[in-house]
Design a protein around this motif. Structure first.
Motif, mmCIF file in Angstrom:
data_model
loop_
_atom_site.group_PDB
_atom_site.id
_atom_site.type_symbol
_atom_site.label_atom_id
_atom_site.label_comp_id
_atom_site.label_asym_id
_atom_site.label_seq_id
_atom_site.Cartn_x
_atom_site.Cartn_y
_atom_site.Cartn_z
ATOM 1 N N GLY A 55 0.643 -1.229 0.124
ATOM 2 C CA GLY A 55 -0.109 0.035 -0.126
ATOM 3 C C GLY A 55 0.770 1.220 0.085
ATOM 4 N N THR A 56 1.840 1.148 0.618
ATOM 5 C CA THR A 56 3.104 2.449 0.367
ATOM 6 C C THR A 56 4.112 2.274 -0.518
ATOM 7 N N ASN A 57 3.909 1.182 -1.556
ATOM 8 C CA ASN A 57 4.821 1.211 -2.478
ATOM 9 C C ASN A 57 6.321 1.102 -2.137
ATOM 10 N N GLY A 58 6.313 0.240 -0.673
ATOM 11 C CA GLY A 58 7.656 0.134 -0.162
ATOM 12 C C GLY A 58 8.168 1.250 0.486
ATOM 13 N N GLU A 59 7.150 2.354 0.816
ATOM 14 C CA GLU A 59 7.801 3.332 1.520
ATOM 15 C C GLU A 59 8.039 3.068 2.988
ATOM 16 N N ILE A 60 6.981 2.117 3.399
ATOM 17 C CA ILE A 60 7.352 1.617 4.736
ATOM 18 C C ILE A 60 7.579 -0.033 4.351
ATOM 19 N N GLU A 61 8.822 -0.363 5.326
ATOM 20 C CA GLU A 61 9.055 -1.852 5.198
ATOM 21 C C GLU A 61 8.520 -2.269 6.753
ATOM 22 N N VAL A 62 8.412 -3.582 6.796
ATOM 23 C CA VAL A 62 7.821 -4.142 7.783
ATOM 24 C C VAL A 62 9.111 -5.296 8.262
ATOM 25 N N ASP A 63 9.414 -5.344 9.270
ATOM 26 C CA ASP A 63 10.283 -6.633 10.043
ATOM 27 C C ASP A 63 9.494 -7.237 10.946
ATOM 28 N N ILE A 64 9.153 -8.404 10.776
ATOM 29 C CA ILE A 64 8.637 -9.522 11.797
ATOM 30 C C ILE A 64 9.196 -10.085 12.902
ATOM 31 N N PHE A 65 8.862 -10.209 13.974
ATOM 32 C CA PHE A 65 9.437 -10.820 14.907
ATOM 33 C C PHE A 65 8.333 -11.641 15.940
ATOM 34 N N TYR A 66 8.530 -13.047 15.469
ATOM 35 C CA TYR A 66 7.595 -14.198 16.114
ATOM 36 C C TYR A 66 7.832 -14.227 17.872
ATOM 37 N N GLN A 67 7.133 -15.005 18.146
ATOM 38 C CA GLN A 67 7.049 -15.321 19.557
ATOM 39 C C GLN A 67 8.425 -15.482 20.401
#
Length: 332
Positions: A55-67
């Motif tokens: 939705g932001t065309n890559g202007e926001i990147e998200v790093d995921i951290f699990y349990q």
């Protein structure tokens, strides 16, 4: 030669500009306190991250951290409130504001339909949580429903307050989890999720309470014998963002993040019930005895628990919130 140098200078400037644009991308941390890779929680986290990045065309990147990748339930929520974790799907602790505990009020609803009415956008529980979260420094987006919980045990089980007296169960370390199970007759021990398996294996507790069937099947099916869906709570995770991180975004990016969160919530309101039923079947196939108490049993437990725990809830979350609960909770 002069023309060549100018061209090189222009090219270098363009490359630098492109590099600067890439470096300016915002990176958010998205975490959970309960959900390993491959779990339903993980799937929703990955969906949310993908929707934000697209939705932001890559202007926001998200790093995921699990349990457990960033610490215990308490530690990760601390990071969320502090802004070191920007986004979460989690089961919030009440240390920062006891009013958050309204989501753990026992026996508010008895069916999925009643629960969805309460938690959906515009629902009576949904409406209470937005203001509470803002006071903690968080932006509330919505619920991530799992279903009705129960008590999973080894060797014995209970359907009445009297029969539960010699059974000790683990409860999450948040109000009013222990109070609710104690009102149901159990002995309790407040234990962080990361230590539950060891506590059951070593006999510190006889089982796990307060979870939907997924968790007890996925983690303890070889250890626990019974699952009684006592329905003391309709369990939902919460989808939220650090308020400072949210307010630091442009209006356009705020809308993308919020719309993506609502999409995750709406999808899981559809999928959550199917997932819950699926894992109940898997638990039975694995050898766990899955027990659905009849309506009379559930209503009997609900009456006792409401009488004992709801006054304590009022002391913790305030009469204004409990007045809303009493006005909207399902009748006995």
């Amino acid at each position: 030669m002069i023309k060549s140098l100018s061209t090189l200078a222009f090219t270098a400037a363009a490359v630098l500009a492109l590099g600067t644009g890439s470096a300016s991308a915002i990176t958010f941390k998205l975490a959970t306190d309960s959900g390993a890779p491959g779990s339903p929680t993980a799937a929703s986290m990955e969906q949310w991250a993908e929707l934000i990045e697209e939705g932001t065309n890559g202007e926001i990147e998200v790093d995921i951290f699990y349990q457990n990748e960033l610490g215990s339930q308490q530690e990760v929520f601390d990071l969320h409130v502090a802004g070191d974790v920007d986004l979460m799907i989690n089961w919030p602790i009440t240390a920062y504001d006891r009013r958050i505990g309204v989501i753990y009020t026992p026996y508010m609803v008895f069916t999925w339909e009643e629960a969805l009415e309460a938690y959906k956008p515009g629902g009576w529980i949904n409406g209470m949580l937005d203001g509470i979260y803002q006071d903690v420094g968080l932006k509330f987006f919505g619920a991530w429903p799992e279903g009705f919980n129960g008590v999973a045990t080894r060797g014995k089980y209970a359907l009445t307050v009297e029969d539960a007296g010699d059974i000790k169960v683990r409860v999450p370390p948040m109000f009013p989890q222990a109070e609710t199970l104690e009102a149901m007759g159990y002995q309790t021990a407040s234990i962080d999720w990361s230590e539950v398996f060891t506590s059951i294996e070593t006999g510190v507790v006889d089982g796990d309470a307060a979870n939907v069937i997924y968790w007890d099947y996925e983690y303890f099916r070889d250890t626990l014998d019974y699952y009684v869906r006592t329905k003391q709570s309709f369990v939902t995770g919460m989808i939220s963002m650090n308020l400072g991180s949210f307010e630091g975004l442009s209006e356009e990016h705020q809308k993308v993040v919020q719309d993506a969160a609502v999409k995750v919530m709406e999808d899981h309101f559809v999928n959550g019930r199917e997932i819950d039923a699926h894992y109940a079947s898997l638990a039975e196939e694995s050898g766990m005895e899955y027990i659905e108490p009849d309506e009379e049993t559930i209503m009997g437990l609900a009456k006792v628990v409401r009488e004992k725990v709801w006054p304590q809830m009022e002391d913790q979350v305030g009469s204004e919130i409990m007045d809303v609960v009493r006005a909207n909770a399902s009748p006995l």
